[in-house]
Design an enzyme around this catalytic site. Structure first.
Site, mmCIF file in Angstrom:
data_model
loop_
_atom_site.group_PDB
_atom_site.id
_atom_site.type_symbol
_atom_site.label_atom_id
_atom_site.label_comp_id
_atom_site.label_asym_id
_atom_site.label_seq_id
_atom_site.Cartn_x
_atom_site.Cartn_y
_atom_site.Cartn_z
ATOM 1 N N GLU A 43 25.335 37.745 89.392
ATOM 2 C CA GLU A 43 25.514 37.348 90.789
ATOM 3 C C GLU A 43 25.507 38.571 91.698
ATOM 4 O OE1 GLU A 43 29.240 35.360 91.014
ATOM 5 O OE2 GLU A 43 28.650 33.685 89.710
ATOM 6 N N TYR A 89 31.070 27.379 87.806
ATOM 7 C CA TYR A 89 31.361 28.564 88.607
ATOM 8 C C TYR A 89 30.482 29.743 88.185
ATOM 9 C CZ TYR A 89 34.027 32.166 91.019
ATOM 10 O OH TYR A 89 34.397 33.209 91.839
ATOM 11 N N GLY A 165 18.240 35.818 26.258
ATOM 12 C CA GLY A 165 18.855 36.377 25.063
ATOM 13 C C GLY A 165 19.431 35.272 24.203
ATOM 14 N N CYS A 169 25.721 35.194 24.169
ATOM 15 C CA CYS A 169 25.751 36.640 24.410
ATOM 16 C C CYS A 169 26.329 37.006 25.775
ATOM 17 C CB CYS A 169 24.351 37.229 24.249
ATOM 18 S SG CYS A 169 23.159 36.633 25.471
ATOM 19 N N LYS A 171 25.174 35.435 29.002
ATOM 20 C CA LYS A 171 24.247 35.241 30.128
ATOM 21 C C LYS A 171 24.893 34.435 31.255
ATOM 22 C CE LYS A 171 21.189 33.154 27.585
ATOM 23 N NZ LYS A 171 21.921 33.187 26.295
ATOM 24 N N SER A 172 25.515 33.326 30.898
ATOM 25 C CA SER A 172 26.134 32.467 31.917
ATOM 26 C C SER A 172 27.289 33.177 32.603
ATOM 27 C CB SER A 172 26.614 31.159 31.283
ATOM 28 O OG SER A 172 25.535 30.438 30.726
#
Length: 289
Positions: A43, A89, A165, A169, A171-172
């Site tokens: 403004e 405003y 694998g 072993c 992996k998960s």
């Protein structure tokens, strides 16, 4: 009168006279995470002084000292009136440089906040945690809204880690320990419950997704996955695939493995009890190109 420090407030208005280019760019760069609603207009005063007239409605209370760190030269006061009053405003001269969120209707703050969160691309789990009562009442509608407008299509390459694998072993466990939120894809067509998690895990994989679907998932282009009654954008940054078998054995001979290998970012192998990254020149086909 200027606000005293006090215990903080969520709703503030401010005036910043003679804003610099840097201050204007800072205001324009503000993101939606902290605000229910924000608007800033440019403004000129009665004496011709250019200034910014702004209104911030934060999600959490803010002290004046915290606001002064954002805009040190601005004059802040606790806001009066509603979001709609302040919107009117701050935009009265028509030169609005920032608007975030939506104007809340009286008595509907939580509902409008939940809608704004969905519109800005927030995950549905985050929306449910922040607005639990709204989610209980309007969860289906919020989900439908999210399906239509909530997530932007993927525009990046999803990283793909393959780890293979013998059984048992680790992996998960390795996949589960990786950082980020996770979605475990089960066998079958559906992705029910998928919410754009950081990581998708294909555990114990041996080719149980269609080959063409695997190519699309592991790529860089927009892709949708099916949930019951709809499709959602696939936006995960990373895919982790665990398998007892090397990847060149996952699909039949009539499926060329080279395009799939090209989408792999890294390949890992459990050698006895040690996880090792496989050198690209030891793999059946080139990767990551």
């Amino acid at each position: 009168m200027p606000s005293k420090e006090g215990s903080g407030c969520r709703r503030w208005c401010f005036t910043l006279n003679n804003p610099t280019d840097g201050e204007i760019e800072f205001v324009r760069s503000l993101g939606p995470d902290e605000f229910y609603y924000a608007i800033v207009g440019r403004e000129k005063g009665e004496q011709g002084t250019p200034h910014l007239q702004g209104y911030f409605h934060f999600k959490n209370k803010k002290r004046l000292s915290a606001l002064k760190k954002l805009l040190p030269r601005a004059h802040f006061e606790r806001a009066k009136g509603s979001d709609a009053d302040n919107e009117k405003y701050c935009s009265k001269e028509g030169d609005v440089i920032l608007t975030l969120g939506i104007v809340a209707r009286d008595g509907h703050r939580a509902f409008d906040g939940a809608v704004a969160a969905v519109m800005s691309g927030r995950k549905m789990k985050e929306v449910a945690r922040e607005f639990p009562e709204v989610y209980v009442r309007h969860g289906r509608g919020l989900h439908n809204l999210s399906l239509l407008v909530g997530s932007s299509p993927r525009d990046f390459k999803t990283e793909v880690d393959v780890i293979y694998g013998p059984p048992g072993c680790g992996k998960s466990r390795w996949a589960n320990e990786q950082p980020g939120t996770k979605y475990y894809k089960m066998r079958g067509e559906w992705w029910d419950g998928y919410d754009g998690e950081d990581v998708v895990v294909l555990d114990d994989f041996y080719g149980w997704l269609p080959y063409c679907e695997m190519l699309r998932l592991c790529d860089r282009y927009p892709h949708k996955v099916p949930v019951k009654g709809a499709f959602v954008e696939f936006t995960s940054k990373r895919i982790i695939i665990t398998s007892n078998k090397p990847p060149e054995t996952w699909y039949k001979e009539d499926c060329d493995p080279k395009p799939l290998f090209r989408r792999f970012t890294r390949v890992w192998w459990y050698n006895v009890d040690k996880l090792e990254q496989v050198r690209p020149d030891f793999l059946a086909h080139p990767i990551n190109y």
